[in-house]
Design a protein around this motif. Structure first.
Motif, PDB file in Angstrom:
ATOM      1  N   ILE A   3       0.816  -1.169   0.135  1.00 40.31           N
ATOM      2  CA  ILE A   3      -0.018  -0.052   0.031  1.00 40.31           C
ATOM      3  C   ILE A   3       0.756   1.036   0.053  1.00 40.31           C
ATOM      4  N   LEU A   4       2.118   1.363   1.112  1.00 42.05           N
ATOM      5  CA  LEU A   4       2.878   2.598   0.781  1.00 42.05           C
ATOM      6  C   LEU A   4       3.530   2.469  -0.311  1.00 42.05           C
ATOM      7  N   GLY A   5       3.997   1.545  -0.774  1.00 43.11           N
ATOM      8  CA  GLY A   5       5.092   1.579  -1.977  1.00 43.11           C
ATOM      9  C   GLY A   5       4.294   1.991  -3.061  1.00 43.11           C
ATOM     10  N   LEU A   6       2.876   1.264  -3.321  1.00 42.05           N
ATOM     11  CA  LEU A   6       2.116   1.688  -4.609  1.00 42.05           C
ATOM     12  C   LEU A   6       1.691   3.174  -4.256  1.00 42.05           C
ATOM     13  N   GLY A   7       1.394   3.657  -3.065  1.00 37.53           N
ATOM     14  CA  GLY A   7       1.137   5.080  -2.799  1.00 37.53           C
ATOM     15  C   GLY A   7       2.185   5.903  -3.099  1.00 37.53           C
ATOM     16  N   LEU A   8       3.273   5.683  -2.684  1.00 38.41           N
ATOM     17  CA  LEU A   8       4.533   6.564  -3.018  1.00 38.41           C
ATOM     18  C   LEU A   8       4.991   6.664  -4.396  1.00 38.41           C
ATOM     19  N   MET A   9       4.694   5.351  -5.309  1.00 34.67           N
ATOM     20  CA  MET A   9       4.932   5.641  -6.671  1.00 34.67           C
ATOM     21  C   MET A   9       3.757   6.362  -7.370  1.00 34.67           C
ATOM     22  N   ASN A  10       2.367   6.233  -7.084  1.00 30.33           N
ATOM     23  CA  ASN A  10       1.602   7.175  -7.497  1.00 30.33           C
ATOM     24  C   ASN A  10       1.912   8.924  -7.201  1.00 30.33           C
ATOM     25  N   ALA A  11       2.402   8.736  -5.935  1.00 31.37           N
ATOM     26  CA  ALA A  11       2.692  10.132  -5.781  1.00 31.37           C
ATOM     27  C   ALA A  11       4.054  10.754  -6.817  1.00 31.37           C
ATOM     28  N   VAL A  12       4.796   9.777  -6.961  1.00 30.44           N
ATOM     29  CA  VAL A  12       5.871  10.479  -7.695  1.00 30.44           C
ATOM     30  C   VAL A  12       5.435  10.681  -9.064  1.00 30.44           C
ATOM     31  N   VAL A  13       4.728   9.606  -9.865  1.00 28.94           N
ATOM     32  CA  VAL A  13       4.210   9.709 -11.017  1.00 28.94           C
ATOM     33  C   VAL A  13       3.138  10.662 -11.158  1.00 28.94           C
ATOM     34  N   THR A  14       2.254  11.005 -10.213  1.00 31.20           N
ATOM     35  CA  THR A  14       1.507  12.253 -10.102  1.00 31.20           C
ATOM     36  C   THR A  14       2.213  13.574 -10.136  1.00 31.20           C
ATOM     37  N   LEU A  15       3.206  13.445  -9.333  1.00 31.49           N
ATOM     38  CA  LEU A  15       4.067  14.633  -9.394  1.00 31.49           C
ATOM     39  C   LEU A  15       4.763  15.018 -10.673  1.00 31.49           C
ATOM     40  N   GLY A  16       5.196  14.054 -11.251  1.00 29.85           N
ATOM     41  CA  GLY A  16       5.617  14.132 -12.575  1.00 29.85           C
ATOM     42  C   GLY A  16       4.801  14.813 -13.744  1.00 29.85           C
ATOM     43  N   SER A  17       3.660  14.192 -13.571  1.00 26.41           N
ATOM     44  CA  SER A  17       2.601  14.389 -14.562  1.00 26.41           C
ATOM     45  C   SER A  17       1.871  15.667 -14.442  1.00 26.41           C
ATOM     46  N   PHE A  18       1.659  16.026 -13.155  1.00 29.67           N
ATOM     47  CA  PHE A  18       0.961  17.340 -13.005  1.00 29.67           C
ATOM     48  C   PHE A  18       1.758  18.576 -12.731  1.00 29.67           C
ATOM     49  N   VAL A  19       3.188  18.313 -12.326  1.00 28.12           N
ATOM     50  CA  VAL A  19       3.828  19.667 -12.418  1.00 28.12           C
ATOM     51  C   VAL A  19       4.196  20.241 -13.872  1.00 28.12           C
ATOM     52  N   ILE A  20       4.007  19.423 -14.751  1.00 32.06           N
ATOM     53  CA  ILE A  20       4.206  20.086 -16.108  1.00 32.06           C
ATOM     54  C   ILE A  20       2.846  20.862 -16.355  1.00 32.06           C
ATOM     55  N   VAL A  21       1.529  20.364 -16.010  1.00 29.17           N
ATOM     56  CA  VAL A  21       0.462  20.878 -16.087  1.00 29.17           C
ATOM     57  C   VAL A  21       0.435  22.059 -15.109  1.00 29.17           C
ATOM     58  N   LEU A  22       0.803  22.270 -13.992  1.00 25.90           N
ATOM     59  CA  LEU A  22       0.991  23.285 -13.150  1.00 25.90           C
ATOM     60  C   LEU A  22       1.992  24.438 -13.811  1.00 25.90           C
ATOM     61  N   TRP A  23       3.146  23.938 -14.094  1.00 26.98           N
ATOM     62  CA  TRP A  23       4.008  24.881 -14.609  1.00 26.98           C
ATOM     63  C   TRP A  23       3.497  25.577 -15.805  1.00 26.98           C
ATOM     64  N   THR A  24       2.768  24.829 -16.647  1.00 22.56           N
ATOM     65  CA  THR A  24       2.326  25.759 -17.985  1.00 22.56           C
ATOM     66  C   THR A  24       1.127  26.560 -17.595  1.00 22.56           C
TER      67      THR A  24
END
Length: 577
Positions: A161-182
């Motif tokens: 649960i924590l491992g998948l949650g951390l992975m989701n957090a990292v992928v979410t960060l990589g995906s949304f940081v581009i959106v937020l930056w734009t």
């Protein structure tokens, strides 16, 4: 902090790694890959949903009912961005299906992993009598049953649960940081232009939150570890009371047991209050942190909206993207309590595995070799206690086929320890033991072990009950004076409670008659019987097992007439009586 983190991660991998390299590895890796892919798909749909929200709120602002219905139930092409967006029903349906199967397959992986790790912990605990040696040498390794049953489950569940949650957090960060930056664009601060300023705001906000959460919640690591221990201690005390109800009742010891149980439960409650106080402090911070995070991005982006540089849809999308970026960066804050519980579980499992390893390395016991003839020979045996105190030096004996030898001596002299050393379970022994090849040894202690299950299993233990016919089992029960129990062979019950002490000893002797060992060791194995019954059973053993060598420990002088010779433990020596 890094210095403490790396050893902890090594401990985690030491527990988890063997499973991913085991015979289950390909199926487990395939399940994990599918679960990861489904979780990534959920992140992708979350990104898509922010673009859908942008267009949806712009359509609401423009009061465009046709586009509104398209965005809900059909497809919509946004003339401003040129994107073709699916209706909400399609996104929601795909999201629900993906979320359901991501959970289902993760649970399938959890139970496979838990089954593997539990079976390996049990094997390690039972192999080389580690379960017995830990009890002799590891006073601090409490409640192995809880570590196998509960800690293994918690480790698997929390790791996934924590491992998948951390992975989701990292992928979410990589995906949304581009959106937020734009979306956020640049901002001028003290004469300097800062591009993608909302990303930097989210990063600063999360770093402050993570540092404060660790500072406030750090005591929970120790408290959660201690809570697992006191919970297990209390549960173990309750089981002990249930198993020894008769002895407690005969001593009228209920008041003392009540005091002892209340004391254990009081320790549990006191530690729980400490957890409550620490959790309250952490929750004050995390709840406030998360509440501020709801309005914080809108407040930061509002000037651009009021200045007309951002539409309502853009403001909503910016808020959603900020929330996703900040949530990913603040994953540690949101999961701090769960991480502390996981760390406590890892520490307990690591300690248990280390105790098993130490037990395996604790002494070698008697040096065992193959005898040149059919006799068992013990030579130069020194027997000690775990604290180093010597019970006997240079003990020696020979036991030939069919011979019956009685060992006597004062209590605590080392008679039972001698049997344990011959059995190979006593690590604090030196000397040599020569055993005839292919011969079967059977040890019957004063308090026989009666396993759970049917009476048939109890009689045949530790052999497979299917090896013996009903007639064979019935015959030995009759010879042992338990003929009345024959109709109940397949009845399952707690036979250790149903049978008296004498009946339990009769059942153990029935095992010896059934198995027909080459060497039989009786440690006060008839002490609960009256003299007449004891004599009758020794006579049965003599008649039914004429080739079996018997070494007995007994205090009654009347038993000596059923033996060929007597040895006596006295002043650390084993000598003929």
């Amino acid at each position: 902090m890094i210095r403490r983190l790396l050893p902890f991660l090594r401990d985690v991998w030491a527990i988890a790694g063997p499973f991913w390299r085991s015979e289950e590895r390909w199926r487990a890796r395939m399940l994990l890959a599918v679960v990861v892919a489904l979780n990534l798909a959920l992140v992708g749909m979350s990104v898509l949903l922010t673009y859908w929200q942008n267009t949806f709120y712009n359509v609401l602002e423009a009061r465009n009912s046709d586009a509104f219905l398209d965005l809900l139930f059909r497809w919509h092409e946004d003339p401003q961005s040129g994107r073709t967006l699916p209706g909400f029903v399609y996104i929601a349906t795909a999201y629900v299906l993906t979320a359901v199967y991501a959970l289902y397959l993760r649970q399938a992986l959890q139970i496979r992993w838990r089954r593997w790790i539990t079976e390996n912990l049990i094997a390690g605990w039972l192999n080389d009598r580690a379960h017995y040696r830990i009890g002799l040498t590891e006073a601090g390794t409490d409640n192995p049953d809880q570590r196998i049953a509960d800690d293994a489950r918690l480790f698997v569940d929390d790791t996934l649960i924590l491992g998948l949650g951390l992975m989701n957090a990292v992928v979410t960060l990589g995906s949304f940081v581009i959106v937020l930056w734009t979306l956020s664009g640049p901002v001028t601060l003290f004469g300097a232009s800062i591009p993608g300023y909302m990303v930097w705001v989210a990063l600063l906000y999360s770093l402050i939150g993570t540092g404060l959460a660790h500072w406030i919640g750090r005591p929970l690591i120790r408290l959660n570890f201690l809570q697992q221990r006191v919970e297990a201690d209390f549960r173990f005390a309750l089981v002990r009371l249930r198993e020894n109800g008769e002895g407690i009742a005969l001593h009228a010891g209920e008041a003392d047991e009540h005091r002892a149980l209340s004391g254990r439960f009081r320790a549990l409650v006191e530690n729980w209050w400490s957890i409550m106080v620490a959790t309250k402090r952490l929750t004050f911070f995390t709840a406030g942190f998360n509440q501020v995070a709801i309005i914080f991005p809108i407040a930061v982006a509002a000037p651009a909206y009021f200045a007309g540089r951002m539409s309502l849809g853009g403001l909503i999308q910016t808020s959603s993207a900020f929330e996703s970026v900040q949530g990913s960066l603040s994953w540690f804050v949101s999961n701090y309590s769960n991480v502390t519980e996981w760390r406590a579980t890892v520490d307990r499992l690591t300690g248990f595995r280390a105790a098993i390893d130490r037990a395996a390395a604790t002494g070698g016991g008697l040096a065992r070799s193959e005898a040149a003839n059919d006799a068992l020979a013990l030579d130069g045996a020194t027997l000690s206690l775990p604290d180093g105190r010597v019970l006997a030096r240079d003990a020696a004996l020979t036991l030939a086929p069919g011979e019956r030898v009685l060992v006597q001596g004062p209590s605590g002299a080392g008679k039972s320890t001698l049997f344990r050393a011959i059995a190979g379970i006593w690590p604090f022994a030196e000397g040599r033991l020569a055993l005839p090849p292919g011969k079967r040894l059977l040890f019957l202690p004063q308090r026989p072990y009666i396993p759970l299950g049917s009476l048939r299993r109890a009689v045949c233990y530790p052999e497979d009950a299917a090896r013996f016919t009903d007639a064979e089992v019935a015959e030995v029960l009759s010879d042992a004076g338990l003929a009345a129990l024959i109709p109940r062979l397949d009845e399952e019950d707690n036979w250790a409670k149903r049978l008296s002490g004498g009946e339990q000893q009769r059942l153990a002797l029935a095992r010896a008659l059934l198995v027909k060992p080459d060497f039989l060791f009786l440690d006060e194995a008839t002490a609960s019987l009256d003299p007449a019954s004891e004599a009758a059973l020794h006579q049965v053993l003599k008649e039914r097992l004429p080739q079996t060598a018997i070494l007995s420990i007994a205090h009654r002088e009347s038993v000596a007439r059923f033996h060929d010779r007597t040895l006596r433990f006295a002043e650390g020596r084993l000598a003929p009586a």
